[in-house]
Design a protein around this motif. Structure first.
Motif, PDB file in Angstrom:
ATOM      1  N   VAL A  67       0.871  -1.170   0.000  1.00  0.00           N
ATOM      2  CA  VAL A  67       0.000   0.000   0.000  1.00  0.00           C
ATOM      3  C   VAL A  67       0.906   1.217   0.000  1.00  0.00           C
ATOM      4  CG1 VAL A  67      -1.652   1.340   1.353  1.00  0.00           C
ATOM      5  CG2 VAL A  67      -1.937  -1.122   1.124  1.00  0.00           C
ATOM      6  N   VAL A  68       0.647   2.106  -0.944  1.00  0.00           N
ATOM      7  CA  VAL A  68       1.433   3.328  -1.056  1.00  0.00           C
ATOM      8  C   VAL A  68       0.592   4.481  -0.519  1.00  0.00           C
ATOM      9  CG1 VAL A  68       2.543   4.931  -2.659  1.00  0.00           C
ATOM     10  CG2 VAL A  68       2.707   2.458  -3.047  1.00  0.00           C
ATOM     11  N   LEU A  69       1.189   5.231   0.380  1.00  0.00           N
ATOM     12  CA  LEU A  69       0.551   6.432   0.918  1.00  0.00           C
ATOM     13  C   LEU A  69       1.253   7.643   0.324  1.00  0.00           C
ATOM     14  CD1 LEU A  69       0.409   5.359   4.663  1.00  0.00           C
ATOM     15  CD2 LEU A  69      -1.415   5.184   2.970  1.00  0.00           C
ATOM     16  N   LEU A  70       0.465   8.588  -0.133  1.00  0.00           N
ATOM     17  CA  LEU A  70       1.017   9.824  -0.669  1.00  0.00           C
ATOM     18  C   LEU A  70       0.469  10.998   0.125  1.00  0.00           C
ATOM     19  CD1 LEU A  70       0.722   9.366  -4.546  1.00  0.00           C
ATOM     20  CD2 LEU A  70       2.812   9.400  -3.186  1.00  0.00           C
ATOM     21  N   ALA A  71       1.315  11.959   0.387  1.00  0.00           N
ATOM     22  CA  ALA A  71       0.891  13.227   0.965  1.00  0.00           C
ATOM     23  C   ALA A  71       0.766  14.187  -0.207  1.00  0.00           C
ATOM     24  CB  ALA A  71       1.921  13.732   1.969  1.00  0.00           C
ATOM     25  N   LEU A  72      -0.412  14.754  -0.350  1.00  0.00           N
ATOM     26  CA  LEU A  72      -0.671  15.662  -1.462  1.00  0.00           C
ATOM     27  C   LEU A  72      -0.941  17.066  -0.960  1.00  0.00           C
ATOM     28  CD1 LEU A  72      -3.131  13.466  -3.573  1.00  0.00           C
ATOM     29  CD2 LEU A  72      -0.667  13.747  -3.896  1.00  0.00           C
ATOM     30  N   SER A  73      -0.330  18.025  -1.616  1.00  0.00           N
ATOM     31  CA  SER A  73      -0.630  19.435  -1.419  1.00  0.00           C
ATOM     32  C   SER A  73      -1.271  19.873  -2.726  1.00  0.00           C
ATOM     33  CB  SER A  73       0.645  20.220  -1.137  1.00  0.00           C
ATOM     34  OG  SER A  73       0.348  21.589  -0.997  1.00  0.00           O
ATOM     35  N   GLY A  74      -2.587  19.968  -2.702  1.00  0.00           N
ATOM     36  CA  GLY A  74      -3.310  20.163  -3.962  1.00  0.00           C
ATOM     37  C   GLY A  74      -3.146  18.898  -4.783  1.00  0.00           C
ATOM     38  N   ASP A  75      -2.645  19.038  -5.992  1.00  0.00           N
ATOM     39  CA  ASP A  75      -2.395  17.882  -6.862  1.00  0.00           C
ATOM     40  C   ASP A  75      -0.937  17.451  -6.852  1.00  0.00           C
ATOM     41  OD1 ASP A  75      -5.048  17.792  -7.662  1.00  0.00           O
ATOM     42  OD2 ASP A  75      -4.723  19.102  -9.389  1.00  0.00           O
ATOM     43  N   THR A  76      -0.133  18.054  -5.996  1.00  0.00           N
ATOM     44  CA  THR A  76       1.301  17.781  -5.981  1.00  0.00           C
ATOM     45  C   THR A  76       1.665  16.821  -4.859  1.00  0.00           C
ATOM     46  OG1 THR A  76       1.721  20.000  -6.844  1.00  0.00           O
ATOM     47  CG2 THR A  76       3.589  18.846  -5.831  1.00  0.00           C
ATOM     48  N   ARG A 105       6.153  20.308   8.728  1.00  0.00           N
ATOM     49  CA  ARG A 105       4.705  20.541   8.743  1.00  0.00           C
ATOM     50  C   ARG A 105       3.922  19.325   9.204  1.00  0.00           C
ATOM     51  NH1 ARG A 105       5.014  23.537   2.958  1.00  0.00           N
ATOM     52  NH2 ARG A 105       6.084  25.365   3.735  1.00  0.00           N
ATOM     53  N   GLY A 106       4.614  18.320   9.723  1.00  0.00           N
ATOM     54  CA  GLY A 106       3.921  17.143  10.234  1.00  0.00           C
ATOM     55  C   GLY A 106       3.562  16.108   9.188  1.00  0.00           C
ATOM     56  N   ILE A 107       4.094  16.250   7.987  1.00  0.00           N
ATOM     57  CA  ILE A 107       3.746  15.318   6.910  1.00  0.00           C
ATOM     58  C   ILE A 107       4.257  13.918   7.214  1.00  0.00           C
ATOM     59  CG2 ILE A 107       4.108  14.775   4.469  1.00  0.00           C
ATOM     60  CD1 ILE A 107       4.120  17.867   4.003  1.00  0.00           C
ATOM     61  N   ALA A 108       5.502  13.787   7.642  1.00  0.00           N
ATOM     62  CA  ALA A 108       6.057  12.462   7.943  1.00  0.00           C
ATOM     63  C   ALA A 108       5.263  11.785   9.059  1.00  0.00           C
ATOM     64  CB  ALA A 108       7.533  12.566   8.312  1.00  0.00           C
ATOM     65  N   SER A 109       4.941  12.529  10.107  1.00  0.00           N
ATOM     66  CA  SER A 109       4.140  11.965  11.203  1.00  0.00           C
ATOM     67  C   SER A 109       2.777  11.505  10.702  1.00  0.00           C
ATOM     68  CB  SER A 109       3.932  12.994  12.311  1.00  0.00           C
ATOM     69  OG  SER A 109       5.149  13.331  12.904  1.00  0.00           O
ATOM     70  N   SER A 110       2.166  12.292   9.835  1.00  0.00           N
ATOM     71  CA  SER A 110       0.858  11.929   9.289  1.00  0.00           C
ATOM     72  C   SER A 110       0.952  10.679   8.429  1.00  0.00           C
ATOM     73  CB  SER A 110       0.284  13.085   8.469  1.00  0.00           C
ATOM     74  OG  SER A 110       0.017  14.185   9.305  1.00  0.00           O
ATOM     75  N   LEU A 111       2.006  10.562   7.648  1.00  0.00           N
ATOM     76  CA  LEU A 111       2.189   9.371   6.821  1.00  0.00           C
ATOM     77  C   LEU A 111       2.368   8.131   7.688  1.00  0.00           C
ATOM     78  CD1 LEU A 111       4.482  10.852   4.040  1.00  0.00           C
ATOM     79  CD2 LEU A 111       2.264   9.748   3.639  1.00  0.00           C
ATOM     80  N   VAL A 112       3.207   8.223   8.719  1.00  0.00           N
ATOM     81  CA  VAL A 112       3.414   7.071   9.606  1.00  0.00           C
ATOM     82  C   VAL A 112       2.107   6.758  10.342  1.00  0.00           C
ATOM     83  CG1 VAL A 112       4.681   6.155  11.588  1.00  0.00           C
ATOM     84  CG2 VAL A 112       5.894   7.475   9.837  1.00  0.00           C
ATOM     85  N   THR A 136      19.013  10.809  12.488  1.00  0.00           N
ATOM     86  CA  THR A 136      18.592  10.948  13.882  1.00  0.00           C
ATOM     87  C   THR A 136      17.211  11.591  14.011  1.00  0.00           C
ATOM     88  OG1 THR A 136      19.839  13.018  14.032  1.00  0.00           O
ATOM     89  CG2 THR A 136      20.955  11.003  14.773  1.00  0.00           C
ATOM     90  N   GLY A 137      16.873  12.494  13.119  1.00  0.00           N
ATOM     91  CA  GLY A 137      15.542  13.091  13.152  1.00  0.00           C
ATOM     92  C   GLY A 137      14.460  12.060  12.896  1.00  0.00           C
ATOM     93  N   ALA A 138      14.704  11.164  11.949  1.00  0.00           N
ATOM     94  CA  ALA A 138      13.736  10.100  11.652  1.00  0.00           C
ATOM     95  C   ALA A 138      13.626   9.143  12.835  1.00  0.00           C
ATOM     96  CB  ALA A 138      14.135   9.351  10.386  1.00  0.00           C
ATOM     97  N   ILE A 139      14.754   8.808  13.430  1.00  0.00           N
ATOM     98  CA  ILE A 139      14.732   7.904  14.592  1.00  0.00           C
ATOM     99  C   ILE A 139      13.923   8.537  15.728  1.00  0.00           C
ATOM    100  CG2 ILE A 139      16.161   6.841  16.396  1.00  0.00           C
ATOM    101  CD1 ILE A 139      18.314   6.454  14.159  1.00  0.00           C
ATOM    102  N   ALA A 140      14.131   9.820  15.966  1.00  0.00           N
ATOM    103  CA  ALA A 140      13.361  10.516  17.012  1.00  0.00           C
ATOM    104  C   ALA A 140      11.872  10.514  16.678  1.00  0.00           C
ATOM    105  CB  ALA A 140      13.877  11.941  17.180  1.00  0.00           C
ATOM    106  N   LEU A 141      11.533  10.717  15.418  1.00  0.00           N
ATOM    107  CA  LEU A 141      10.132  10.676  15.001  1.00  0.00           C
ATOM    108  C   LEU A 141       9.543   9.306  15.311  1.00  0.00           C
ATOM    109  CD1 LEU A 141       7.625  11.690  13.276  1.00  0.00           C
ATOM    110  CD2 LEU A 141       8.769  10.565  11.366  1.00  0.00           C
ATOM    111  N   TYR A 142      10.230   8.251  14.905  1.00  0.00           N
ATOM    112  CA  TYR A 142       9.722   6.893  15.127  1.00  0.00           C
ATOM    113  C   TYR A 142       9.594   6.585  16.621  1.00  0.00           C
ATOM    114  CZ  TYR A 142      10.781   6.167  10.157  1.00  0.00           C
ATOM    115  OH  TYR A 142      10.833   6.258   8.792  1.00  0.00           O
ATOM    116  N   GLU A 143      10.595   6.985  17.407  1.00  0.00           N
ATOM    117  CA  GLU A 143      10.505   6.748  18.849  1.00  0.00           C
ATOM    118  C   GLU A 143       9.312   7.490  19.442  1.00  0.00           C
ATOM    119  OE1 GLU A 143      15.129   5.767  20.017  1.00  0.00           O
ATOM    120  OE2 GLU A 143      14.486   7.872  20.049  1.00  0.00           O
ATOM    121  N   GLY A 144       9.078   8.707  18.983  1.00  0.00           N
ATOM    122  CA  GLY A 144       7.940   9.478  19.457  1.00  0.00           C
ATOM    123  C   GLY A 144       6.598   8.848  19.098  1.00  0.00           C
TER     124      GLY A 144
END
Length: 166
Positions: A67-76, A105-112, A136-144
């Protein structure tokens, strides 16, 4: 400037990802950046390993069971994440990427978060992922988000393997 409320996370069940929906560009950016971070920078997509070029050229074939998740801003397309098909009661998160112009902007958190919802709906008991130790930023996101470091299932050096229950 795009505001967080204008970004939508879409799931494409039953719809295979395609090059035209922006996924290929996001995957290319992800893989080119990763190669550079590993000290193996290449000039363009043609210099990437075959398996990564295949993802970029034909995500529909490569991610046919995912399953592929996409974050879209308008059509982009401004972010992506791939959730593998369940194996042994677990699925795996791969290819989390947010366009650098849209970070913070919280896009990565929303995708996870959307991936975790999908996993729960799929009836799996856990979600796992691997991330390069220098991210390290990604690791912190995942731990959170409740992921913890676990024993590695991957032989590549410098990968941190993480898991969480659903």
């Amino acid at each position: 400037m795009t505001d967080r409320r204008e970004v939508a996370i879409v799931r494409r069940p039953g719809q295979a990802p395609s090059v035209r929906d922006g996924l290929a560009g996001l995957l290319a950016a992800y893989h080119l950046r990763t190669q550079a971070e590993k000290g193996e920078a290449v000039a363009g997509v043609d210099g990437l390993p075959d398996r990564y070029r295949e993802e970029i050229a034909d995500p529909q074939a490569v991610f046919v069971d995912a399953v592929v998740l996409l974050a879209l801003s308008g059509d982009t397309a401004v972010g992506c994440l791939v959730v593998s098909a369940p194996v042994d009661g677990r699925c795996e998160i791969k290819r989390l990427w947010t366009d650098p112009a849209h970070r913070g902007r919280g896009i990565a958190s929303s995708l996870v978060g959307a991936a975790l919802v999908h996993a729960a709906e799929s009836g799996v008991r856990g979600v796992r992922l691997s991330v390069w130790k220098w991210r390290t930023g990604a690791i912190a996101l995942y731990e959170g988000l409740g992921f913890t470091v676990t024993e590695s299932w991957d032989e590549r050096e410098q990968l941190v393997c993480m898991e969480r229950a659903v």
